[in-house]
Motif scaffolding. Structure first.
Motif, PDB file in Angstrom:
ATOM      1  N   LEU A 163      -3.628   3.332  -1.400  1.00  0.00           N
ATOM      2  CA  LEU A 163      -3.691   4.621  -0.565  1.00  0.00           C
ATOM      3  C   LEU A 163      -3.173   4.159   0.918  1.00  0.00           C
ATOM      4  CD1 LEU A 163      -6.426   6.936  -1.690  1.00  0.00           C
ATOM      5  CD2 LEU A 163      -4.328   6.506  -2.667  1.00  0.00           C
ATOM      6  N   GLY A 164      -2.131   5.137   1.676  1.00  0.00           N
ATOM      7  CA  GLY A 164      -1.726   4.782   2.845  1.00  0.00           C
ATOM      8  C   GLY A 164      -2.599   5.585   3.917  1.00  0.00           C
ATOM      9  N   PRO A 165      -2.507   5.408   5.205  1.00  0.00           N
ATOM     10  CA  PRO A 165      -3.273   5.764   6.203  1.00  0.00           C
ATOM     11  C   PRO A 165      -3.220   7.544   5.965  1.00  0.00           C
ATOM     12  CG  PRO A 165      -2.021   4.245   7.307  1.00  0.00           C
ATOM     13  CD  PRO A 165      -1.461   4.337   5.706  1.00  0.00           C
ATOM     14  N   GLY A 166      -4.193   8.189   6.219  1.00  0.00           N
ATOM     15  CA  GLY A 166      -4.381   9.548   6.107  1.00  0.00           C
ATOM     16  C   GLY A 166      -4.418  10.054   4.703  1.00  0.00           C
ATOM     17  N   GLY A 167      -4.289   9.077   3.684  1.00  0.00           N
ATOM     18  CA  GLY A 167      -4.464   9.392   2.247  1.00  0.00           C
ATOM     19  C   GLY A 167      -3.340  10.296   1.945  1.00  0.00           C
ATOM     20  N   SER A 168      -1.998  10.588   2.317  1.00  0.00           N
ATOM     21  CA  SER A 168      -1.133  11.231   1.930  1.00  0.00           C
ATOM     22  C   SER A 168      -0.009  10.569   1.152  1.00  0.00           C
ATOM     23  CB  SER A 168      -0.490  12.169   2.924  1.00  0.00           C
ATOM     24  OG  SER A 168      -0.041  11.363   4.066  1.00  0.00           O
ATOM     25  N   TYR A 169      -0.317   9.165   0.899  1.00  0.00           N
ATOM     26  CA  TYR A 169       0.804   8.264   0.069  1.00  0.00           C
ATOM     27  C   TYR A 169       0.040   7.401  -0.643  1.00  0.00           C
ATOM     28  CZ  TYR A 169       3.710   4.276  -0.121  1.00  0.00           C
ATOM     29  OH  TYR A 169       4.379   3.229  -0.632  1.00  0.00           O
ATOM     30  N   ALA A 170       0.509   7.063  -1.764  1.00  0.00           N
ATOM     31  CA  ALA A 170       0.062   6.187  -2.515  1.00  0.00           C
ATOM     32  C   ALA A 170       1.203   5.283  -3.222  1.00  0.00           C
ATOM     33  CB  ALA A 170      -0.823   6.614  -3.781  1.00  0.00           C
ATOM     34  N   GLY A 171       1.111   3.812  -3.010  1.00  0.00           N
ATOM     35  CA  GLY A 171       1.980   2.837  -3.590  1.00  0.00           C
ATOM     36  C   GLY A 171       1.072   2.362  -4.832  1.00  0.00           C
ATOM     37  N   ILE A 172       2.245   2.144  -5.855  1.00  0.00           N
ATOM     38  CA  ILE A 172       1.418   1.853  -7.285  1.00  0.00           C
ATOM     39  C   ILE A 172       2.257   0.671  -7.769  1.00  0.00           C
ATOM     40  CG2 ILE A 172       1.123   2.818  -9.514  1.00  0.00           C
ATOM     41  CD1 ILE A 172       1.477   5.572  -8.466  1.00  0.00           C
ATOM     42  N   HIS A 173       1.585  -0.375  -8.124  1.00  0.00           N
ATOM     43  CA  HIS A 173       2.405  -1.871  -8.488  1.00  0.00           C
ATOM     44  C   HIS A 173       1.680  -2.002 -10.043  1.00  0.00           C
ATOM     45  CE1 HIS A 173       4.163  -2.063  -4.902  1.00  0.00           C
ATOM     46  NE2 HIS A 173       2.993  -1.542  -4.214  1.00  0.00           N
ATOM     47  N   PRO A 174       2.526  -2.952 -10.695  1.00  0.00           N
ATOM     48  CA  PRO A 174       2.213  -3.360 -12.131  1.00  0.00           C
ATOM     49  C   PRO A 174       1.165  -4.559 -12.122  1.00  0.00           C
ATOM     50  CG  PRO A 174       4.389  -4.126 -11.617  1.00  0.00           C
ATOM     51  CD  PRO A 174       3.903  -3.371 -10.406  1.00  0.00           C
ATOM     52  N   TYR A 175       0.325  -4.527 -11.651  1.00  0.00           N
ATOM     53  CA  TYR A 175      -0.969  -5.506 -11.603  1.00  0.00           C
ATOM     54  C   TYR A 175      -2.172  -4.929 -11.268  1.00  0.00           C
ATOM     55  CZ  TYR A 175       2.208  -6.268  -7.710  1.00  0.00           C
ATOM     56  OH  TYR A 175       3.140  -5.905  -6.621  1.00  0.00           O
TER      57      TYR A 175
END
Length: 281
Positions: free
Chosen positions: A180-192
């Motif tokens: 989750l990014g700062p402020g919780g308004s973004y998420a990055g998702i990765h395959p591991y």
């Protein structure tokens, strides 16, 4: 904190969020700091050092950003994108960590959005690259990924996305990590399963192919790559960097963000012997 070592570097890779730009962008960079940064990049390039980017953002945004801040033409500087899943060097783009379950994952995100009554809008670009994330009761996938996913939306939705994907990952035996990014308004998702492993794997692969010494400059534990021959790490000032990492780093600047990067690059340049010809990577 250890002092800067005396070994020369052939490659310097710069993190973006929290390093070149603040974690929460608040406007354009300081003009004088940017001028000093560009001058140092020119001097390093003339000395045979390739200066590029290493970030969890997509390649297209990173190339445009790098060109804008003075790293050169889009294919002229090295880029490790999407947290190490995509590597672009010497004009060649490689997906180093494919994400075969990406379509199924996106369906899970859309299901969570429907449960929140949100409306999907066009793919979004992060503010540090000139974009405007969705507002109100809307959501969006991030634009231009090749081997990862990102999601923008209200914090309650983003937190539910992480919860739903964690359960889906366990049930379907598909490895994913959600950051989750700062402020919780973004998420990055990765395959591991561990986000911090991405850059390490990419840099280890590059080091195995090319023995030239590389310096990674960042601001967080995700930018700490210990035990990889030929790879050292430096940091700008940030409380997220643990004490044991600061103690083992090549250098830790007392300045944050772009000013810290300028400080680190100055140390690199002072320890760089002259080299003929332009930098190659």
């Amino acid at each position: 904190m250890t002092g800067p070592g005396h070994e020369p570097f052939a490659v310097v890779l710069l993190d973006v969020n929290g390093t070149l730009v603040p974690s929460v962008p608040s406007g354009p960079p300081d003009a004088l700091a940017l001028q000093r940064f560009r001058r140092l990049v020119r001097h390093l390039t003339s000395a045979g050092v390739a200066v590029g980017l290493c970030s969890d953002s997509p390649l297209r945004q990173l190339r445009e950003f790098g060109t804008r801040i003075g790293l050169g033409t889009a294919s002229g500087f090295p880029v490790i994108a999407e947290n190490g899943n995509v590597v672009a060097v010497d004009g060649t783009v490689r997906v180093t960590t494919p994400f075969p379950a990406l379509r199924s994952l996106r369906a899970q995100v859309a299901e969570a959005a429907a449960a929140h009554g949100l409306t999907r809008v066009g793919d979004a670009v992060a503010p540090e690259f000139g974009g405007r994330p969705p507002t109100g009761r809307t959501w969006a996938f991030g634009a231009n990924p090749l081997a990862s996913a990102s999601v923008f939306g209200p914090p309650d939705f983003i937190h539910d996305v992480r919860h739903q994907l964690t359960g889906w990952s366990t049930g379907s035996r598909v490895a994913v990590s959600v950051e989750l990014g700062p402020g919780g308004s973004y998420a990055g998702i990765h395959p591991y399963p561990r986000t911090e492993s991405g850059k390490r794997v990419a840099l280890a692969g590059l080091a195995a192919r090319d023995p030239r010494s590389t310096l990674l400059v960042g601001n967080s534990p995700a930018d700490w790559v210990p035990g990889v021959p030929g790879v050292r790490c430096a940091f700008v000032a940030d409380p997220a960097v643990p004490r044991h990492v600061r103690d083992a780093a090549w250098y830790v600047s007392p300045a944050a963000d772009l000013e810290g990067v300028v400080d680190v690059l100055g140390h690199v340049l002072r320890r760089q012997p002259p080299a003929p010809g332009p930098a190659r990577f």
